[in-house]
Design a protein around this motif. Structure first.
Motif, short mmCIF file in Angstrom:
data_model
loop_
_atom_site.label_atom_id
_atom_site.label_comp_id
_atom_site.label_asym_id
_atom_site.label_seq_id
_atom_site.Cartn_x
_atom_site.Cartn_y
_atom_site.Cartn_z
N TYR A 133 -90.56 43.47 -32.51
CA TYR A 133 -89.74 43.25 -31.24
C TYR A 133 -88.97 44.51 -31.00
O TYR A 133 -87.86 44.44 -31.23
N PRO A 134 -89.85 45.68 -30.56
CA PRO A 134 -88.77 46.81 -30.30
C PRO A 134 -88.12 46.54 -29.17
O PRO A 134 -87.15 47.12 -28.82
N GLU A 135 -88.50 45.76 -28.30
CA GLU A 135 -87.64 45.30 -26.88
C GLU A 135 -86.33 44.73 -27.31
O GLU A 135 -85.40 44.66 -26.64
N GLY B 276 -84.60 46.05 -29.60
CA GLY B 276 -83.93 47.01 -30.57
C GLY B 276 -84.46 47.32 -31.87
O GLY B 276 -84.40 48.45 -32.56
N GLY B 277 -85.43 46.36 -32.10
CA GLY B 277 -86.18 46.76 -33.44
C GLY B 277 -85.18 47.01 -34.59
O GLY B 277 -85.78 47.82 -35.69
N HIS C 26 -82.34 48.46 -34.27
CA HIS C 26 -81.48 49.66 -34.25
C HIS C 26 -80.16 49.45 -33.81
O HIS C 26 -79.14 50.35 -33.64
N TYR C 27 -79.72 48.19 -33.31
CA TYR C 27 -78.60 47.68 -32.87
C TYR C 27 -77.95 46.77 -33.88
O TYR C 27 -78.35 45.73 -34.30
N LYS D 52 -85.47 42.58 -22.79
CA LYS D 52 -84.90 43.94 -23.18
C LYS D 52 -83.70 43.67 -23.60
O LYS D 52 -82.86 42.89 -22.81
N TYR E 262 -80.44 46.50 -24.26
CA TYR E 262 -80.01 48.11 -24.41
C TYR E 262 -78.62 48.19 -24.33
O TYR E 262 -77.78 47.55 -23.94
N PRO E 263 -77.95 49.40 -24.81
CA PRO E 263 -76.67 49.54 -25.01
C PRO E 263 -76.07 50.11 -23.51
O PRO E 263 -76.77 50.90 -22.95
#
Lengths: 652, 310
Positions: free
Chosen positions: A340-342, A344-345, A347-348, A461, A463-464
């Motif tokens: 699930y890169p959408e 954030g994979g 990253h968050y 998605k 996103y920050p």
């Protein structure tokens, strides 16, 4: 030789495509067939009685039944034939349902094919010899693999019947995933309050031997008489001496991942996962320990008041005999980050899984039950739950439902409101699946009493933006795009079989699916059995399931085990391989291919060494019979003679 | 030396001429031969398949493929739109035999539609060895935070294009990283910029592109890198319009993939046509220059410079 042929109509299942009367009529013309008839439901009480009566009235000596798959009812009809006074193996079952009526549409062709199949069965039963099984003693000792709630339940239930149980667990404590949960749905019972007493009971039970830090290494033998090597891994802690004071953990200078808290806290190289652990014994993980990495430290040894630390400790392999095995290895949550890169994979830091959130809610968790988001330790206001992450998603090849996500989201939304009264929970869902007792009412309460806002749709998605996470999704009921500003996002990750369950399944010779779940014997009628005799399943190792279902299945498995071992002996099948020792050329290719190690060497009187089958080990797979170069290995009930005459009849 | 048939399409001969210039420079630097397709025609872009209907969207690119097929086994189309149209036509002609027969009847000869079609990212990934790029660039992009932006069509539909992961493509990152750049996670890497809606409903473009540009700022990017002229137009040329429409103060440079590689190799902004962009790239060039000066002052080797400035 007096053969009787019975053609089952199976209502319209067979009779809808096959003219069963015509098949019976044709059978009467076959060699040695004295009696033939069509029966409406042969498996019913009147159907079975008709077979018995015909055998007795006509003095039949062999029986052919054309009906469904032998996988379904062969055992049933062997019993019927035995009741009629025949050897139960003087019987052949011909499949004219799955392999004929269900797959054809033309009446004429299907009838012709069914007749051919019956002719084949008659040829086979003509060459059949009576076979006699025997009994062998079974070991009254059971291995339960996995110490989660299912394994604990199965162990306790079996032990209560008086049969000794060894409960093995690869972690340093029993309790499994349930020990990680804060509360349980739909009653909001405290998870550890209901689990901990069971854990203690399992340890205290005089019929249960509890072994932690332990894995199954190798499995030999068969139902009733398994011989299993169990590896007890070195933990550098002497179990009998450790008092569970946790001073070592406090003073340990080596940081390590905190697996019990699913990465939400910081662990130590030597630790006890949680205060209610059973047994309350520390474990040292060498891969994170300074003593082992740098060769010097020794802090835990110095501070331990009980002298329980032993850096020289070695793994130990214990071999024991067991009559039956219950596998209760549970589940792992889906590793979502790569899929699930959408989202954030990974990253968050403030996108976590529901099992991680469970630890943030728990009073014994790393934040002491204060909900603090990982990035900055702030208390979140807006919490977004996303269901079906790694479930019901064909795009990533996981169409299965996790079966617990809808419920634990509702639970966590309620608990969130209790922990942070001015918080707002949002739930993105596909459908709300709340099939259990009191479940639907519970999800309603989450919305009505606790104000969770449910949005039907997937999240596209995350996103920050300005220190918060924007969760962008659809609301398919409103037909709108929605964006929610979140402080914390909780993903209800799907479930898979526990890591390593596939390797264990291979050792036990049982099957598993692409998600690592172990396969039951029959989805409806043999839900706790496997296709390998003497091995049973309990809990989420078989499929995603919640606590009540896991416990129920564990008790079912325990009943099966008790049934198997109640008489102390087990009937063996006579369908085993046999060597014609006079013609054996002693190449031992049979021994090489046998998957059950059932071929041994035998010394004849004249000094020749030849192959010999051990009937109690042989499973009748037939691999040796096709491998044997001179063709002197044969399988009872499937002799070359029988198979060739079947082929001859079909090709006639 | 591998030689490719080169399909520039309309953009690379007009509004995106700097994409053409920089592409040729980088290709030449790595000894990649490009021969412009003879007598090429429009790929059909968006109007042919989506508005005119019929089979024009297949026939137009098919003619190009047929010409390329006579002389080359592979054709590169740097414009994401051209690339997709040609791949799509190829896909249709492979799966729709009736259509193929109809076209071959018109051509009066068997169609040569199977020339391999590549986009620029694919081409550079196949032809450029990252370690060679690392050596030749001496890590000159070190210190730059770049957002690899693929847009929506470079990878989609996946079953037609078979290029990279449509949800998380990484091909541009592989080479840019080799040149020393930092590529932080960019959640909008395969979002739509609004595409050709700029002609009919500019608000959609302004809104969609704004989200991408703002997210790039949020992620601390020095620039976005794209491989699509239309994306470039929406993100770069319309940035001023976005600022006007929403009262924002965005100043996010947008580079073509070939320009980013060209910078890494030491070509000047003027050579690569970057000075023609609406949003200036002064900050990038300055950052690179300061890194280079620092390198010379402290240590001559590339990797050492990386350590000192990362």
């Amino acid at each position: 030789m007096r053969i009787g042929v019975f053609v089952c109509q199976c209502g319209t299942n067979i009779a809808g495509t096959v003219a069963t009367e015509k098949v019976a009529e044709a059978a009467l013309a076959m060699r040695d067939v004295l009696h033939a008839q069509s029966i409406q439901y042969s498996c019913s009480e009147p159907g079975q009685r008709a077979i018995i009566e015909a055998v007795q009235r006509q003095g039949l000596t062999r029986v052919v039944l054309a009906a469904c798959s032998p996988r379904m009812h062969e055992t049933t009809f062997r019993r019927t034939v035995a009741q009629a006074g025949l050897n139960p193996f003087m019987f052949d079952m011909v499949n004219i349902r799955e392999q004929c009526s269900w797959i054809h549409t033309g009446m004429d062709e299907a009838t012709l094919k069914a007749t051919d199949l019956v002719r084949k069965g008659v040829a086979r039963v003509r060459a059949q010899q009576p076979l006699f099984g025997s009994t062998m003693p079974a070991t009254r000792n059971v291995l339960v693999i996995g110490g989660g709630v299912a394994g604990i339940q199965a162990a306790l239930d079996i032990a209560d019947t008086g049969i000794p149980v060894t409960l093995v667990e690869r972690e340093s404590t029993i309790g499994g995933n349930m020990a990680r949960l804060d509360k349980t749905f739909p009653t909001l019972d405290c998870s550890s309050c209901i689990l901990t007493p069971r854990m203690v009971e399992a340890k205290a039970h005089d019929k249960i031997t509890l072994m932690v830090n332990t894995e199954v290494e190798q499995v030999r033998g068969y139902m009733g008489n398994f011989e299993i090597d169990i590896r007890k891994k070195a933990t550098c802690v002497i179990e009998d001496k450790c008092t569970g004071c946790m001073i070592c953990q406090e003073k340990c200078p080596s940081q390590a991942p905190d697996e019990f808290n699913v990465g939400m806290g910081q662990g130590k190289a030597i630790s006890i996962p949680f205060p209610q652990a059973v047994p309350l014994v520390a474990r040292l993980r060498q891969e994170h320990c300074r003593q082992f990495i740098k060769g010097k430290c020794g802090v835990c040894q110095k501070v331990c008041p009980a002298g329980a630390i032993d850096y020289e400790q070695q793994d130990e392999v214990i071999t024991q005999k067991f009559g039956a095995v219950v596998v209760a290895t549970g589940y792992d949550t889906f590793d979502w980050q790569a899929a699930y890169p959408e989202y954030g994979g990974g990253h968050y830091p403030d996108v976590i899984t529901s099992l991680q959130y469970e630890r943030l809610l728990s009073a014994s968790g790393p934040t002491g039950g204060q909900v603090r988001r990982p990035s900055d330790g702030q208390e979140p206001r807006n919490i977004v739950f996303i269901s079906c992450v790694g479930s019901r998603d064909e795009a990533i090849g996981r169409p299965l439902c996790c079966s617990v996500g809808c419920m634990h989201i509702a639970k966590q939304a309620i608990l969130t409101k209790e922990h942070i009264p001015d918080s707002q929970s949002y739930v993105f869902y596909i459908d709300i699946r709340a099939g259990g007792k009191g479940y639907e009412e519970f999800t309603r309460r989450a919305q009505r009493e606790f104000g969770a806002i449910y949005l039907r749709g997937r999240v596209g998605k995350i996103y920050p933006r300005a220190g918060r996470l924007i969760v962008q999704g659809t609301d398919t009921l409103a037909g709108d795009q929605v964006e929610v500003e979140a402080d914390l996002v909780v993903l209800a990750t799907g479930l898979s079989g526990a890591a390593g369950a596939d390797a264990l399944a291979r050792k036990l010779n049982i099957s598993y699916d692409q998600y690592g779940f172990l396969t039951e014997g029959h989805p409806k009628l043999r839900p706790v059995e496997t296709n390998t005799g003497g091995i049973y399943l309990a809990g989420a190792c078989q499929a995603p399931r919640d606590i009540p279902d896991s416990v129920a299945q564990a008790s079912a498995a325990a009943a099966k085990v008790a049934g198997l071992l109640a008489r102390g002996e087990i009937e063996t099948s006579p369908v085993v391989a046999q060597v014609d020792s006079m013609k054996c050329v002693a190449c031992f290719k049979c021994r090489d291919v046998c998957p059950y190690s059932a071929v041994d060497m035998e010394k004849l009187r004249d000094g020749r060494e030849v192959a010999k089958v051990i009937p109690s080990l042989c499973q009748g797979c037939g691999v040796c019979t096709v491998t044997c170069p001179p063709g002197v290995m044969s399988l009872n009930g499937f002799t070359d003679n029988q198979l060739i005459s079947e082929v001859v009849e079909v090709l006639r | 030396m591998s030689v490719y048939s080169y399909f520039p399409g309309c953009s690379l001969t007009s509004t995106a001429i700097e994409y053409d210039t920089s592409f040729r420079l980088v290709a030449e630097a790595f000894n990649i031969g490009l021969e412009e397709l003879q007598d090429w025609n429009c790929c059909g872009a968006s109007p042919a398949p989506h508005h005119w209907g019929g089979n024009l969207g297949v026939f137009l690119p098919a003619r190009n493929l047929h010409i390329a097929g006579a002389s080359h086994t592979a054709m590169v189309a740097p414009c994401a739109g051209c690339y997709t149209r040609h791949k799509y036509a190829q896909y249709e002609l492979k799966h729709n035999q009736e259509l193929r027969a109809q076209l071959e009847e018109t051509l009066d000869e068997p169609g040569r539609f199977d020339t391999r079609v590549l986009n620029i990212v694919e081409l550079f990934n196949e032809e450029i060895d990252p370690s060679e790029l690392a050596a030749r660039s001496a890590g000159s992009l070190t210190g730059l935070r770049l957002g690899a932006y693929y847009g929506c069509v470079l990878t989609r539909p996946a079953h037609v294009l078979n290029f990279d992961d449509p949800r998380d493509p990484v091909s541009m990152e592989l080479l840019l990283k080799a040149a020393g750049a930092e590529l932080p996670f960019f959640p909008f890497k395969s979002d739509c910029c609004g595409s050709y809606m700029g002609l009919t409903n500019p608000d959609i473009v302004l809104g969609a592109s704004r989200r991408i540009l703002e997210a790039a700022g949020e992620c601390g990017m020095d620039a976005l890198v794209t491989a699509c002229p239309l994306c470039h137009q929406n993100l770069d040329l319309r940035q001023k319009q976005i600022n006007k429409r929403y009262g924002t103060a965005l100043r996010m440079p947008v580079l073509y993939f070939s320009q980013a590689l060209g910078l890494a190799l030491g070509f000047s902004a003027a050579q690569l046509g970057i000075d023609a962009h609406a949003v200036g790239v002064g900050n990038i060039v300055d950052k690179m220059r300061s890194a280079t000066t620092g390198t010379e002052a402290e240590a001559p080797a590339g990797p050492a410079a990386k350590e000192a400035h990362s």
